[in-house]
Design an enzyme around this catalytic site. Sequence first.
Site, PDB file in Angstrom:
ATOM      1  N   ASN A  85      33.815  11.200 -22.330  1.00 30.08           N
ATOM      2  CA  ASN A  85      35.069  10.402 -21.612  1.00 30.08           C
ATOM      3  C   ASN A  85      34.324   9.464 -20.688  1.00 30.08           C
ATOM      4  O   ASN A  85      32.884   9.208 -20.818  1.00 30.08           O
ATOM      5  CB  ASN A  85      35.874  11.347 -20.855  1.00 30.08           C
ATOM      6  CG  ASN A  85      37.361  10.830 -20.870  1.00 30.08           C
ATOM      7  OD1 ASN A  85      37.519   9.669 -20.803  1.00 30.08           O
ATOM      8  ND2 ASN A  85      38.209  11.841 -21.070  1.00 30.08           N
ATOM      9  N   HIS A 115      11.823  13.434  -8.977  1.00 30.03           N
ATOM     10  CA  HIS A 115      11.197  12.924  -8.037  1.00 30.03           C
ATOM     11  C   HIS A 115      10.012  13.843  -7.344  1.00 30.03           C
ATOM     12  O   HIS A 115      10.902  14.858  -6.874  1.00 30.03           O
ATOM     13  CB  HIS A 115      11.648  12.027  -7.258  1.00 30.03           C
ATOM     14  CG  HIS A 115      12.517  11.034  -7.768  1.00 30.03           C
ATOM     15  ND1 HIS A 115      12.060   9.748  -8.371  1.00 30.03           N
ATOM     16  CD2 HIS A 115      13.906  11.049  -8.079  1.00 30.03           C
ATOM     17  CE1 HIS A 115      13.000   8.870  -8.951  1.00 30.03           C
ATOM     18  NE2 HIS A 115      14.145   9.652  -8.689  1.00 30.03           N
ATOM     19  N   GLY A 142      34.997  17.496 -15.835  1.00 28.30           N
ATOM     20  CA  GLY A 142      35.062  16.348 -14.879  1.00 28.30           C
ATOM     21  C   GLY A 142      33.720  16.624 -13.836  1.00 28.30           C
ATOM     22  O   GLY A 142      33.957  17.649 -13.115  1.00 28.30           O
ATOM     23  N   ALA A 160      34.711  22.085 -13.844  1.00 32.29           N
ATOM     24  CA  ALA A 160      34.851  20.701 -13.216  1.00 32.29           C
ATOM     25  C   ALA A 160      34.143  20.794 -11.572  1.00 32.29           C
ATOM     26  O   ALA A 160      34.064  21.717 -11.144  1.00 32.29           O
ATOM     27  CB  ALA A 160      35.991  20.277 -13.046  1.00 32.29           C
ATOM     28  N   LYS A 180      27.085  28.745 -11.612  1.00 31.83           N
ATOM     29  CA  LYS A 180      26.817  30.086 -11.901  1.00 31.83           C
ATOM     30  C   LYS A 180      27.914  30.824 -12.801  1.00 31.83           C
ATOM     31  O   LYS A 180      28.958  30.354 -12.803  1.00 31.83           O
ATOM     32  CB  LYS A 180      26.934  31.000 -10.294  1.00 31.83           C
ATOM     33  CG  LYS A 180      25.719  30.655  -9.394  1.00 31.83           C
ATOM     34  CD  LYS A 180      25.842  31.636  -8.537  1.00 31.83           C
ATOM     35  CE  LYS A 180      24.819  31.166  -7.487  1.00 31.83           C
ATOM     36  NZ  LYS A 180      25.049  31.582  -6.119  1.00 31.83           N
ATOM     37  N   ARG A 183      31.679  34.665 -15.929  1.00 29.86           N
ATOM     38  CA  ARG A 183      31.936  35.667 -16.702  1.00 29.86           C
ATOM     39  C   ARG A 183      31.751  35.364 -17.983  1.00 29.86           C
ATOM     40  O   ARG A 183      31.248  34.102 -18.530  1.00 29.86           O
ATOM     41  CB  ARG A 183      33.602  36.077 -16.868  1.00 29.86           C
ATOM     42  CG  ARG A 183      34.626  34.933 -17.170  1.00 29.86           C
ATOM     43  CD  ARG A 183      35.870  35.389 -17.199  1.00 29.86           C
ATOM     44  NE  ARG A 183      36.856  34.388 -17.633  1.00 29.86           N
ATOM     45  CZ  ARG A 183      37.344  34.251 -18.961  1.00 29.86           C
ATOM     46  NH1 ARG A 183      37.210  34.767 -19.791  1.00 29.86           N
ATOM     47  NH2 ARG A 183      38.189  33.119 -19.003  1.00 29.86           N
TER      48      ARG A 183
END
Length: 185
Positions: A85, A115, A142, A160, A180, A183
């Site tokens: 998107n 870096h 998103g 998101a 993380k 499930r």
Amino acid sequence: MTSEKEKMLSGELYDANYDADLIAERKNCKVVLHEINALSPTSDEKRYELFRKILGKTNGSFIIESPFHCDYGYNIELGENFYMNVNCVILDEAKVKFGNNVFIAPNCAFYTAGHPFDVEQRNRGLEYAKPITVGDNVWIGGNVVVVPGVTIGDNCVIGAGSVVTKDIPANSLAVGNPCKVIRKI
């Protein structure tokens, strides 16, 4: 003598800011991206033609909504049935591989560039790049950020706003900052 591009592609520290060849390659990519991002939404054939000019590999159908930004393009590989998107960024100093049936929501970022912590090296324009791999059948929500060296396994959903700093195993729902697994799915 090893070129800065060879160092970049092999994951070594390299001169990203002052190497004329890498600067020229990024500028050439940005010229094509400027043309892509300025196209009418009805210019599908021209858009595909231009994307195929810069992307490293495309398999079958793909949609990348404008605006889109990347650094080189040639390090990006798309699987079949790929959708990205608007407002996404791929810093493709190293390979960024997307599997089949990958769907990416707006405002996502995939950063292969990193870096050094050493101030002197960083101030000299040195950086490194580590590849990113996204498996098959992955949905990325998103505003997700994926950092250098991460692999996201097959059949995953990344919530998101997540910042993916470590590998995510296949068949996982993962969210958060840092991201993380919450499930299996």
